[in-house]
Design a protein around this motif. Structure first.
Motif, PDB file in Angstrom:
ATOM      1  N   PRO A  29      22.147   0.952  36.640  1.00 10.39           N
ATOM      2  CA  PRO A  29      20.782   1.496  36.575  1.00 10.39           C
ATOM      3  C   PRO A  29      19.843   0.593  35.783  1.00 10.39           C
ATOM      4  O   PRO A  29      20.247  -0.071  34.832  1.00 10.39           O
ATOM      5  CB  PRO A  29      20.980   2.837  35.860  1.00 10.39           C
ATOM      6  N   ILE A  30      18.587   0.589  36.184  1.00 10.14           N
ATOM      7  CA  ILE A  30      17.513  -0.004  35.405  1.00 10.14           C
ATOM      8  C   ILE A  30      16.754   1.163  34.790  1.00 10.14           C
ATOM      9  O   ILE A  30      16.223   2.019  35.501  1.00 10.14           O
ATOM     10  CB  ILE A  30      16.586  -0.876  36.270  1.00 10.14           C
ATOM     11  N   ASP A  31      16.722   1.192  33.462  1.00 10.25           N
ATOM     12  CA  ASP A  31      16.230   2.358  32.744  1.00 10.25           C
ATOM     13  C   ASP A  31      14.935   2.076  31.983  1.00 10.25           C
ATOM     14  O   ASP A  31      14.654   0.938  31.576  1.00 10.25           O
ATOM     15  CB  ASP A  31      17.271   2.840  31.734  1.00 10.25           C
ATOM     16  N   LEU A  32      14.187   3.142  31.787  1.00 12.57           N
ATOM     17  CA  LEU A  32      13.039   3.163  30.876  1.00 12.57           C
ATOM     18  C   LEU A  32      13.436   4.000  29.673  1.00 12.57           C
ATOM     19  O   LEU A  32      13.877   5.143  29.828  1.00 12.57           O
ATOM     20  CB  LEU A  32      11.826   3.790  31.575  1.00 12.57           C
ATOM     21  N   LEU A  33      13.301   3.441  28.475  1.00 11.07           N
ATOM     22  CA  LEU A  33      13.600   4.160  27.245  1.00 11.07           C
ATOM     23  C   LEU A  33      12.320   4.327  26.439  1.00 11.07           C
ATOM     24  O   LEU A  33      11.522   3.395  26.326  1.00 11.07           O
ATOM     25  CB  LEU A  33      14.626   3.401  26.388  1.00 11.07           C
ATOM     26  N   HIS A  34      12.138   5.523  25.888  1.00  6.63           N
ATOM     27  CA  HIS A  34      11.002   5.775  25.009  1.00  6.63           C
ATOM     28  C   HIS A  34      11.394   6.850  24.015  1.00  6.63           C
ATOM     29  O   HIS A  34      12.374   7.578  24.214  1.00  6.63           O
ATOM     30  CB  HIS A  34       9.765   6.203  25.807  1.00  6.63           C
ATOM     31  N   THR A  35      10.655   6.970  22.926  1.00  5.48           N
ATOM     32  CA  THR A  35      10.967   7.999  21.947  1.00  5.48           C
ATOM     33  C   THR A  35      10.620   9.365  22.518  1.00  5.48           C
ATOM     34  O   THR A  35       9.771   9.496  23.404  1.00  5.48           O
ATOM     35  CB  THR A  35      10.189   7.794  20.633  1.00  5.48           C
ATOM     36  N   ARG A  36      11.266  10.368  21.992  1.00  5.34           N
ATOM     37  CA  ARG A  36      11.023  11.734  22.464  1.00  5.34           C
ATOM     38  C   ARG A  36       9.672  12.281  21.973  1.00  5.34           C
ATOM     39  O   ARG A  36       9.215  13.308  22.435  1.00  5.34           O
ATOM     40  CB  ARG A  36      12.171  12.641  22.025  1.00  5.34           C
ATOM     41  N   HIS A  37       9.023  11.558  21.037  1.00  4.82           N
ATOM     42  CA  HIS A  37       7.707  11.973  20.561  1.00  4.82           C
ATOM     43  C   HIS A  37       6.593  11.478  21.479  1.00  4.82           C
ATOM     44  O   HIS A  37       5.439  11.885  21.325  1.00  4.82           O
ATOM     45  CB  HIS A  37       7.458  11.440  19.149  1.00  4.82           C
ATOM     46  N   ALA A  38       6.926  10.600  22.413  1.00  2.00           N
ATOM     47  CA  ALA A  38       5.889   9.993  23.251  1.00  2.00           C
ATOM     48  C   ALA A  38       5.133  11.027  24.064  1.00  2.00           C
ATOM     49  O   ALA A  38       3.964  10.837  24.394  1.00  2.00           O
ATOM     50  CB  ALA A  38       6.506   8.951  24.185  1.00  2.00           C
ATOM     51  N   ILE A  39       5.778  12.139  24.374  1.00  2.00           N
ATOM     52  CA  ILE A  39       5.132  13.163  25.198  1.00  2.00           C
ATOM     53  C   ILE A  39       3.911  13.760  24.505  1.00  2.00           C
ATOM     54  O   ILE A  39       3.021  14.323  25.140  1.00  2.00           O
ATOM     55  CB  ILE A  39       6.156  14.273  25.566  1.00  2.00           C
ATOM     56  N   THR A  40       3.845  13.640  23.169  1.00  2.00           N
ATOM     57  CA  THR A  40       2.712  14.213  22.434  1.00  2.00           C
ATOM     58  C   THR A  40       1.528  13.259  22.364  1.00  2.00           C
ATOM     59  O   THR A  40       0.462  13.638  21.874  1.00  2.00           O
ATOM     60  CB  THR A  40       3.130  14.581  20.999  1.00  2.00           C
ATOM     61  N   ASP A  41       1.691  12.027  22.820  1.00  2.00           N
ATOM     62  CA  ASP A  41       0.619  11.031  22.832  1.00  2.00           C
ATOM     63  C   ASP A  41       0.121  10.903  24.270  1.00  2.00           C
ATOM     64  O   ASP A  41       0.837  10.389  25.128  1.00  2.00           O
ATOM     65  CB  ASP A  41       1.157   9.696  22.320  1.00  2.00           C
ATOM     66  N   PRO A  42      -1.098  11.360  24.562  1.00  2.00           N
ATOM     67  CA  PRO A  42      -1.578  11.352  25.950  1.00  2.00           C
ATOM     68  C   PRO A  42      -1.538   9.973  26.598  1.00  2.00           C
ATOM     69  O   PRO A  42      -1.182   9.850  27.774  1.00  2.00           O
ATOM     70  CB  PRO A  42      -3.011  11.869  25.832  1.00  2.00           C
ATOM     71  N   ALA A  43      -1.883   8.937  25.845  1.00  2.00           N
ATOM     72  CA  ALA A  43      -1.881   7.585  26.419  1.00  2.00           C
ATOM     73  C   ALA A  43      -0.467   7.136  26.748  1.00  2.00           C
ATOM     74  O   ALA A  43      -0.205   6.581  27.820  1.00  2.00           O
ATOM     75  CB  ALA A  43      -2.537   6.599  25.453  1.00  2.00           C
ATOM     76  N   LEU A  44       0.461   7.382  25.822  1.00  2.00           N
ATOM     77  CA  LEU A  44       1.850   6.999  26.072  1.00  2.00           C
ATOM     78  C   LEU A  44       2.445   7.814  27.203  1.00  2.00           C
ATOM     79  O   LEU A  44       3.212   7.291  28.027  1.00  2.00           O
ATOM     80  CB  LEU A  44       2.689   7.173  24.806  1.00  2.00           C
ATOM     81  N   ARG A  45       2.115   9.100  27.234  1.00  2.00           N
ATOM     82  CA  ARG A  45       2.638   9.938  28.311  1.00  2.00           C
ATOM     83  C   ARG A  45       2.162   9.413  29.666  1.00  2.00           C
ATOM     84  O   ARG A  45       2.940   9.332  30.621  1.00  2.00           O
ATOM     85  CB  ARG A  45       2.190  11.393  28.098  1.00  2.00           C
ATOM     86  N   TRP A  46       0.887   9.049  29.749  1.00  2.00           N
ATOM     87  CA  TRP A  46       0.368   8.489  30.997  1.00  2.00           C
ATOM     88  C   TRP A  46       1.065   7.170  31.332  1.00  2.00           C
ATOM     89  O   TRP A  46       1.436   6.929  32.493  1.00  2.00           O
ATOM     90  CB  TRP A  46      -1.138   8.246  30.877  1.00  2.00           C
ATOM     91  N   PHE A  47       1.268   6.325  30.331  1.00  2.00           N
ATOM     92  CA  PHE A  47       1.898   5.024  30.568  1.00  2.00           C
ATOM     93  C   PHE A  47       3.332   5.192  31.057  1.00  2.00           C
ATOM     94  O   PHE A  47       3.775   4.493  31.985  1.00  2.00           O
ATOM     95  CB  PHE A  47       1.868   4.195  29.285  1.00  2.00           C
ATOM     96  N   ILE A  48       4.066   6.095  30.451  1.00  2.00           N
ATOM     97  CA  ILE A  48       5.451   6.341  30.870  1.00  2.00           C
ATOM     98  C   ILE A  48       5.478   6.821  32.319  1.00  2.00           C
ATOM     99  O   ILE A  48       6.315   6.383  33.123  1.00  2.00           O
ATOM    100  CB  ILE A  48       6.116   7.364  29.926  1.00  2.00           C
ATOM    101  N   GLU A  49       4.559   7.711  32.662  1.00  2.00           N
ATOM    102  CA  GLU A  49       4.485   8.187  34.047  1.00  2.00           C
ATOM    103  C   GLU A  49       4.145   7.041  34.993  1.00  2.00           C
ATOM    104  O   GLU A  49       4.650   6.983  36.124  1.00  2.00           O
ATOM    105  CB  GLU A  49       3.445   9.304  34.156  1.00  2.00           C
ATOM    106  N   LEU A  50       3.302   6.125  34.543  1.00  2.00           N
ATOM    107  CA  LEU A  50       2.954   4.972  35.368  1.00  2.00           C
ATOM    108  C   LEU A  50       4.173   4.079  35.600  1.00  2.00           C
ATOM    109  O   LEU A  50       4.425   3.635  36.724  1.00  2.00           O
ATOM    110  CB  LEU A  50       1.842   4.156  34.696  1.00  2.00           C
ATOM    111  N   VAL A  51       4.949   3.810  34.531  1.00  2.00           N
ATOM    112  CA  VAL A  51       6.152   2.982  34.675  1.00  2.00           C
ATOM    113  C   VAL A  51       7.119   3.626  35.663  1.00  2.00           C
ATOM    114  O   VAL A  51       7.695   2.949  36.525  1.00  2.00           O
ATOM    115  CB  VAL A  51       6.843   2.768  33.314  1.00  2.00           C
ATOM    116  N   VAL A  52       7.303   4.933  35.554  1.00  2.00           N
ATOM    117  CA  VAL A  52       8.205   5.640  36.474  1.00  2.00           C
ATOM    118  C   VAL A  52       7.688   5.530  37.906  1.00  2.00           C
ATOM    119  O   VAL A  52       8.452   5.281  38.833  1.00  2.00           O
ATOM    120  CB  VAL A  52       8.352   7.111  36.047  1.00  2.00           C
ATOM    121  N   ARG A  53       6.378   5.698  38.064  1.00  2.00           N
ATOM    122  CA  ARG A  53       5.781   5.613  39.392  1.00  2.00           C
ATOM    123  C   ARG A  53       5.970   4.220  39.996  1.00  2.00           C
ATOM    124  O   ARG A  53       6.316   4.084  41.177  1.00  2.00           O
ATOM    125  CB  ARG A  53       4.310   5.992  39.307  1.00  2.00           C
ATOM    126  N   VAL A  54       5.754   3.203  39.180  1.00  2.00           N
ATOM    127  CA  VAL A  54       5.949   1.826  39.650  1.00  2.00           C
ATOM    128  C   VAL A  54       7.413   1.557  39.957  1.00  2.00           C
ATOM    129  O   VAL A  54       7.774   0.986  40.985  1.00  2.00           O
ATOM    130  CB  VAL A  54       5.429   0.824  38.599  1.00  2.00           C
TER     131      VAL A  54
END
Length: 304
Positions: A275-300
């Motif tokens: 697998p090729i994985d994306l790792l981020h802290t579990r606090h990222a969901i509380t940061d709107p910019a990081l949450r959007w960025f993580i969703e973008l990486v997943v989408r890409v």
């Protein structure tokens, strides 16, 4: 257990202790003095019927019970933070922000280019810093401490404090000089171990055995590594015009096949995908910019 009788702030304290492994630092993180944090730890131990954290020379070490609780508690708190967070207030089209990620060579070549293209289309005000993953364990520690916002790559170590999303799975293939590949499209198992190999080693060219060598050993076989290279992009160019064969991740092999003058051919052994994985802290969901960025990486990533 009656949930109404449980102080949910104890879970916040547990999370801080799990992250900091130090009572004083964990207390400072959630706004409690050391004596108050020690009292909270006593209450946590009573709540879960376990010591949870034991003093050692290297800090407060979590017990097996604490380790088993870390992920579900962190996930639950992440969900609560997401629900309580104010409206995102984040518009990627107008936002100005600097984000940083660390990636393996694979992530740099396969994931980063389309990610950059997506950022330039959707969020021109966001600057992205891409750092290399040289030591995966160090990079995970950097992520835990907030030095980077995310990691992308394969074979990254796990951590109870880190959330992991698999972007896609990758396969191994072989590459050969284009002219030689046209003469013999399929490699046999005997061909594979008879031919000299070019090897990419991210450790700086030390040629240490990897997944392929381990697989061959199970079959009672061994390959000869004639050339060991420190950069994955150098491999197809070293193979071109020679009798060398190399085993590579398929997406990288196909990206450079034409320009390097090599052909992609099937690997004559069954090797597990990785697998090729994306790792981020579990606090990222509380940061709107990081949450959007993580969703973008997943989408890409899901389009690759």
């Amino acid at each position: 257990m009656n949930l109404a009788s449980v102080d949910l702030n104890l879970l916040v304290a547990f999370e801080a202790l799990m992250d900091e492994r130090n009572v004083t630092r964990a207390g400072a993180r959630i706004g409690l003095a050391q004596p108050s944090m020690s009292s909270v730890l006593t209450r946590l131990r009573a709540l879960f019927g376990d010591e949870l954290f034991v003093r050692s020379a290297s800090g407060m070490q979590p017990t097996a019970k604490a380790l088993s609780l870390a992920r579900p508690i962190s996930d639950a708190l992440g969900q609560i933070r997401g629900v309580l967070a104010p409206g995102s207030g984040f518009d990627p089209a107008t936002a100005s922000r600097r984000l940083s990620i660390a990636v393996t060579d694979y992530g740099d070549l396969v994931v980063v280019p389309p990610l950059v293209a997506a950022l330039r289309r959707e969020a021109r005000g966001i600057d992205l810093v891409v750092r290399p993953i040289i030591d995966a364990a160090v990079s995970v520690a950097n992520l835990e401490h907030g030095d980077v916002d995310a990691l992308i790559g394969g074979h990254l170590p796990a951590s109870a404090r880190i959330a992991r999303t698999t972007l896609f799975e990758e396969h191994f293939v072989c590459i050969r000089d284009a002219k030689r590949a046209r003469q013999k499209v399929q490699l046999t198992k005997d061909d594979y171990t008879r031919l000299p190999h070019a090897l990419f080693s991210s450790a700086g060219g030390d040629g240490l055995p990897g997944a392929i060598d381990t697989m061959l050993a199970r079959h009672g076989r061994k390959r000869r590594t004639a050339v060991t290279l420190a950069h994955v992009v150098a491999v197809p160019f070293a193979v071109a015009g020679t009798d060398l064969v190399a085993t590579m991740a398929e997406r990288i092999a196909r990206r450079f096949a034409s320009s390097a003058g090599v052909h992609v051919v099937p690997l004559p052994y069954d090797v597990e995908v990785f697998p090729i994985d994306l790792l981020h802290t579990r606090h990222a969901i509380t940061d709107p910019a990081l949450r959007w960025f993580i969703e973008l990486v997943v989408r890409v990533g899901t389009k690759l």
